[in-house]
Enzyme design. Structure first.
Site, mmCIF file in Angstrom:
data_model
loop_
_atom_site.group_PDB
_atom_site.id
_atom_site.type_symbol
_atom_site.label_atom_id
_atom_site.label_comp_id
_atom_site.label_asym_id
_atom_site.label_seq_id
_atom_site.Cartn_x
_atom_site.Cartn_y
_atom_site.Cartn_z
ATOM 1 N N ALA A 70 24.589 8.131 -28.323
ATOM 2 C CA ALA A 70 24.986 7.427 -27.105
ATOM 3 C C ALA A 70 26.398 7.818 -26.687
ATOM 4 O O ALA A 70 26.727 7.847 -25.505
ATOM 5 C CB ALA A 70 24.874 5.922 -27.311
ATOM 6 N N GLY A 85 0.824 -1.194 0.000
ATOM 7 C CA GLY A 85 0.000 0.000 0.000
ATOM 8 C C GLY A 85 0.862 1.249 0.000
ATOM 9 O O GLY A 85 1.947 1.265 -0.593
ATOM 10 N N GLY A 86 0.368 2.285 0.689
ATOM 11 C CA GLY A 86 1.083 3.551 0.719
ATOM 12 C C GLY A 86 2.497 3.410 1.240
ATOM 13 O O GLY A 86 3.400 4.157 0.841
#
Lengths: 526, 684
Positions: free
Chosen positions: A425, A189-190
């Protein structure tokens, strides 16, 4: 006469208040704090192959160096029967404090799964915030040992507020002191955003999980069948998502590795990169490098071979070794001083840059720059990976991150082109043009817009003798001279001397001072 | 059976060298003409340099940066990595000879060294072949013919009755003629079936009966042969050197009995087994044979020697052999130099009585292979660190590789020939121990553990060896050095001391002189108390006290320690944050995990990781290429059934099913290159 109500209370009562609290009660509370959720839950924790919060702290820190704070803090929830004594645990569900790792100061919090499943109460968050504030004040890293079922549901919004308080401090501390998260159990979750905001997230195999929503919710929302391990286990996050930077076998292995890792880091952005006594001669010639780059430009070799051979004692702490393997990043030491190493890996996808490798590289370079760690870049890059997958995925803005990170960095930057440095690159990989301090080329280096075949097809379109044209192009461009004559590389060096040269350059660059123009903050293309 | 396989097996390095005689070369008085030499390692080039001869190396494209290529004056690429396209590609090599104007070719040990066709082509172009004449190569290249020539030259051959034995009485008569023990074997036989060893008349009768029954039932053919049985045979060979003027010398013997899969592992010169009478007899017979085929150049006559010192001709190798350095050590001759002289037509410089046996020389063949798998399965890799023990005196290393070299699947996995020399055998052996301990090889698995175990084994030291040495001494396969209590303490103490050294270096403030540690080694768990004073660690472990001191350089590959007053050379192979220390001790590498007491206690809570079920997956045991895949998904395989064949370094390995099951998925195709541990086939 004074109103009786205003009369001073008898002295006797006051003196009663001054009598010290019975020491037994303090002791009792301390003892209660030490066993967290009780022996039964400790046993259960062990049974899961996990250590307790305190055992982890003890193993992480030097013996007897832990100074605990807030041992007596309790949660303040009075709903759902939480106010009852049996639901109060001194210290609540987290152990916090400071200590030393090999004598160097560190702040630590360790979530205690035996107390309410390590869930985050307002008090829990407050304890974490306190040590984070202290760490910021004195300038010392914070290590979080996460093992928490999530928010304390009984507390509701107070728990959410607690998360936000921690997030804010993570953000404010970012770039000020190193922050490390070690996930040693669930983190869902959070709660996942605190590790995500820290500099490094490490996981323990088989016993740690990180996800926004667990398998049950996933099933009900998207109807996907997925296990915890597949959804957010160590393997997923170190190989697929790139959320975690490394995974370790078990708690003991992880904590011992944290001690080793900590040795590489400065304590704060005010500290120089740390130096450890070095037994490896700084002028050691590495003859094996003279033959490492194969003659055929299409043939791969292992960039790790070069890195191991050059750094002190072959000691290289690789970050994200299983994710975006076409770029190698990690910490090592040169003549005892911590350096950050970035290298294209020709063994994987020819060492090209793509979305994942650009982001991996960029984040690492920015950490090094934030904490005064010199960056050594080994370049063998055929270019950015073409294709719709990359273009649709936004390789342009992701590739820009790496470019941005190298350009913005003001720490000493040393670059060695071992073979190919093609196209855009080349520019990106810590080129001279991005304020590279020392840029070397090996004799096998070729700095060019593209490989010979592609170039010839454009320059000599429709011409009969492509092979001859290709040979001419190779003769002209497939060597370090075009870059060297323009001063884009400072020198062409014998590979065997690379270590010696880097060590010497780092000596000189130790006093490098470079400041970017004032800004509120820069705007990296996120 | 006991011979070295001819072309490919013994080649030392992936390289072939030509050297060119130069006009100014005084030894050879050649005028403005080149001549080419052809050889697999730097040895020939060194000798050429010594003699003032210019050399040309030929190489395949993967060997472009090999040592011999750098050493030679010129180099020519003769093709891609597979030997058939490069080192065995005669056209390319002939082109190389022409383009460089080489005048002679030294063929080295393997590849084309005994190829008569090659010798013919060289002769046709007027290029000197530094080796014997074509007819000698041909005569000795054929097993039957060489045996007949040897017999005619009065060289002992394995006595036997060439016809079919009719009755038991016949068998006894023949056995008596041959002399006991004898071997009775089925004419059609193979694989040990229908074979009997008889030590007397009675056993002969019995053996005859059993063997004919067995032969009849196994092969449907009861015809039997009888030949001399060589018990506990030793493989001893005589080096000969002959010129083009009919002179020939024997340069003493080499004992090559220590073999695995008929390939030599450890050789020595002289042999502990031969007395001067036998030596002379063998030498003289070898010379007789050389003369019988008008041999010129260096050559080797191989004999089997039984426990009664009877010796029997096996075959003759018409080239320089890998193990020639030990002969050079004890005789003082440079064989390559002698070969070049002879090829140029000079007479031998020495007489038989000038050939000495000075001291003792031992050669260990250091291979890139895993000795724990059938005494050595090939391994590949890049030599990330490589350091030959040349800091020691009386040590010679012939190799064609260097730090950074790749050991590829294309060629023989030999890393080097490690030769030590001493006034006595004991001295040479002790030098070999030191040399093996000081030899740093990282990046590939190597056979130093096995070599060191062989040369320190009591049976080897006493000279009690035969070609069956390895299977007899290690009937269950090689398992590395078995630690006794004392050695185990030394190992644990060394690991503890190293662990603390590394810990102390990281510590900024804490100064400590006493530690309680725990170590895991194999199945064992040991608690240790360590005290430090100065550079000395005193470790109490496993009921004993060990004092370890040293320089404690954490960057060094070699770890010279003094343990309880004895100097020991250990090597630290790796050391990691979780306390894992891999030490090479007494040749074998041991994994020791050192933990603080606290960490060890907590570690007991850590769950054992469940190893993956290996019976349902088949992984490649070594790097190589897939030759054949015998199953497809859906097939049912029986336990032990062949699933696929992997070829590595010229060896084909059949991989079989560990259980009866249905094939779930095939992850490889014929022709594919696979790495060690790669998943090949999954079963259900």
């Amino acid at each position: 006469p004074a109103h009786p109500a205003l009369a001073r209370p008898p002295l006797a009562i006051g003196s009663n208040l001054c009598v010290s609290f019975p020491p037994e009660r303090i002791d009792m509370k301390r003892k209660a704090a030490l066993v967290g959720g009780g022996q039964k839950r400790i046993d259960a924790q062990h049974k899961r192959g996990k250590l307790t919060a305190r055992e982890r702290v003890e193993l992480l820190l030097d013996p007897e160096s832990f100074v605990e704070s807030d041992m007596f803090v309790e949660h303040r929830c009075s709903d759902f029967g939480m106010e009852q004594d049996r639901n109060k645990f001194p210290g609540d569900s987290v152990v916090t404090g400071r200590g030393r790792i090999n004598g160097r100061l560190v702040y630590v919090f360790s979530q205690d799964f035996t107390v309410f499943g390590g869930s985050l109460s307002g008090a829990h968050a407050q304890k974490i915030c306190k040590i984070m504030d202290q760490a910021m004040t004195v300038g010392a890293p914070v290590i979080g040992l996460n093992d928490s079922g999530g928010a304390r549901i009984q507390e509701g919004v107070e728990s959410l507020a607690g998360y936000a308080d921690i997030f804010l401090r993570n953000v404010l501390a970012s770039g000020v002191v190193p922050q490390i998260s070690l996930i040693m159990g669930p983190c869902a979750g959070g709660a996942v955003y605190s590790p995500a905001l820290t500099d490094f997230t490490f996981m323990v195999k088989d016993t740690s999980y990180l996800f926004i929503t667990g398998p049950d919710v996933v099933k009900s929302v998207t109807n996907e069948d997925v296990t915890q391990e597949e959804l957010g286990g160590a393997k997923t996050h170190t190989t697929v998502s790139g959320v975690a930077h490394h995974a370790f076998e078990n708690d003991v292995d992880a904590l011992l590795n944290m001690r080793e890792f900590f040795n590489f880091l400065p304590l704060s952005n005010q500290d120089p990169s740390p130096i450890r006594a070095c037994h490896d001669p700084s002028d050691r010639l590495v003859t094996s490098l003279d033959t490492i780059v194969p003659f055929e430009t299409t043939k791969a070799y292992d960039m790790l071979d070069i890195i191991h051979a050059i750094v002190d004692e072959r000691d290289f702490f690789e970050i994200m070794p299983s994710y975006a393997k076409n770029i190698v990043v990690g910490f090592a030491r040169m003549n005892g001083r911590t350096v950050g190493i970035v290298g294209n890996q020709p063994k994987v996808a020819s060492g090209c840059l793509d979305i994942n490798s650009s982001v991996k590289g960029a984040r690492f370079v920015r950490f090094c720059d934030a904490f005064n760690i010199p960056i050594i870049t080994f370049v063998d890059v055929p270019g950015f990976l073409p294709g719709t997958a990359q273009e649709y995925g936004g390789i342009i803005r992701h590739g820009a991150k790496l470019l941005y990170a190298f350009a913005e960095a003001t720490v000493p930057k040393i670059t060695i082109i071992t073979r190919k440095a093609y196209g855009g690159a080349y520019d990106v990989m810590s080129s001279k043009h991005l304020r590279g301090d020392v840029n070397y080329a090996w004799p096998s280096a070729e700095v060019a817009v593209m490989g010979a075949k592609g170039a010839v097809q454009i320059i000599f379109r429709g011409k009969e003798n492509q092979a001859e044209a290709e040979a001419e192009y190779v003769e002209k461009f497939a060597n370090p001279f075009p870059a060297a004559v323009r001063g884009f590389v400072d020198d062409i060096i014998e590979p065997a001397t690379t270590r010696k040269k880097i060590c010497r350059d780092l000596e000189v660059l130790a006093s490098k001072k470079q400041v970017n123009p004032w800004k509120k903050h820069a705007n990296i293309p996120l | 059976m006991l011979t070295e396989s001819r072309l490919l097996d013994l080649l030392l390095h992936h390289s072939i060298v030509y050297a060119a005689f130069q006009s100014r070369c005084c030894t050879l008085h050649c005028k403005t003409q080149y001549s080419t030499i052809y050889n697999p390692d730097e040895k020939v080039i060194k000798t050429c340099q010594k003699m003032g001869i210019k050399s040309v190396a030929v190489h395949s494209d993967v060997d472009a940066s090999a040592v011999h290529v750098k050493m030679a004056d010129e180099a020519v690429c003769v093709g891609p990595a597979p030997t058939s396209k490069s080192y065995l590609n005669m056209d390319a090599i002939m082109d190389a000879i022409r383009s460089t104007g080489a005048q002679a070719v030294h063929p080295g040990y393997g590849f084309l060294s005994e190829n008569k066709e090659f010798a013919k082509r060289l002769a046709a172009e007027g290029v000197t072949f530094i080796g014997p004449d074509t007819h000698a190569i041909m005569a000795m290249g054929d097993k039957i013919e060489s045996k007949l020539i040897a017999k005619a030259a009065k060289v002992n051959t394995i006595p036997g009755f060439d016809g079919v034995v009719e009755t038991a009485d016949d068998a006894v008569k023949i056995a008596q003629q041959i002399g006991y023990p004898v071997m009775i074997k089925a004419s059609a036989g193979g694989g040990g079936k229908g074979m009997r060893i008889a030590w007397n008349d009675e056993e002969t009768r019995e053996g005859f009966r059993f063997s004919s029954q067995e032969a009849a039932s196994s092969f449907g053919d009861d015809r039997l042969l009888i030949e001399k049985y060589i018990d506990n045979p030793r493989h001893i060979e005589i080096q000969v050197l002959a010129d083009k003027h009919g002179n020939a010398l024997w340069l003493n013997e080499r004992e090559c009995s220590i073999q695995r899969r008929n390939q030599k592992v450890v050789e020595e010169a002289p042999s502990t087994f031969l007395d001067s009478v036998t030596r002379r007899a063998m030498g003289e017979q070898a010379v007789q044979l050389a003369k019988a085929v008008q041999y010129s150049s260096a050559g080797t006559v191989e004999f089997l020697v039984d426990s009664k010192k009877n010796f029997y001709f096996l075959e003759m190798n018409t080239r320089l052999q890998v193990e020639h350095p030990i002969t050079e050590c004890i005789t003082g001759l440079d064989l390559v130099e002698q070969m070049i002289r002879v090829a140029k037509g000079y007479k031998l410089l020495h007489k038989q009585e000038d050939i000495p046996i000075n001291g003792w020389a031992i050669e260990s063949r250091v291979y890139a292979e895993d000795p724990y798998k059938s005494f050595g399965l090939p391994s590949i890799g890049r030599l990330s660190q490589y350091q030959e023990p040349l800091n020691l005196s009386n040590v010679r290393v012939d190799s064609g590789i260097q730090e950074g070299s790749d050991i590829s699947i294309y060629y023989d996995p030999m890393i080097s020939k490690l030769v030590t020399y001493g006034a006595t055998r004991a001295e040479a052996l002790s030098k070999m121990e030191d040399a093996l301990d000081n030899y740093v090889i990282r990046g590939v698995t190597h056979n130093i553990p096995l070599l060191r175990e062989i040369i320190t084994h009591p049976r080897f030291i006493s000279g009690d060896i035969s070609t069956n040495f390895l299977p007899e001494v290690y009937p269950d396969g090689f398992k590395g050095h078995q630690l006794e209590v004392g050695n185990r303490r030394e190992l644990l103490a060394s690991a503890a001391a190293l662990y603390i050294t590394a810990q102390l270096r990281s510590q900024k403030v804490l100064e400590c002189t006493h530690w309680e540690l725990c170590a895991e080694l194999g199945e064992g768990l040991y608690s240790m108390e360590v005290t430090k004073s100065g550079n000395v660690y005193i470790v109490e472990v496993d009921g004993g006290k060990v004092e370890v001191s040293g320089q404690w350089n954490l960057a060094s590959t070699l770890l010279p320690l003094t343990i309880n007053g004895t100097d020991r050379m250990l090597q630290c192979l790796s050391r990691d944050a979780s306390g894992q220390i891999v030490l090479q001790y007494l040749g074998t590498s041991f994994k020791v995990r050192v933990l603080s007491k606290l960490a060890a206690e907590l570690n007991s809570y850590m769950p054992e990781k469940v190893a993956e079920d290996t019976s349902s997956i088949l992984r490649s045991p070594m790097p190589g290429s897939v030759v054949a895949v015998s199953v497809k998904p859906g097939d049912t395989v029986a336990e032990g059934q062949e699933i696929c064949v992997i070829e590595a370094m010229k060896m084909q390995n059949s991989l079989t099913a560990a259980k009866q099951a249905k094939v779930k998925k095939v992850h490889c195709k014929p022709g594919e290159t696979v790495g060690e541990g790669d998943l090949l086939v999954e079963l259900e």
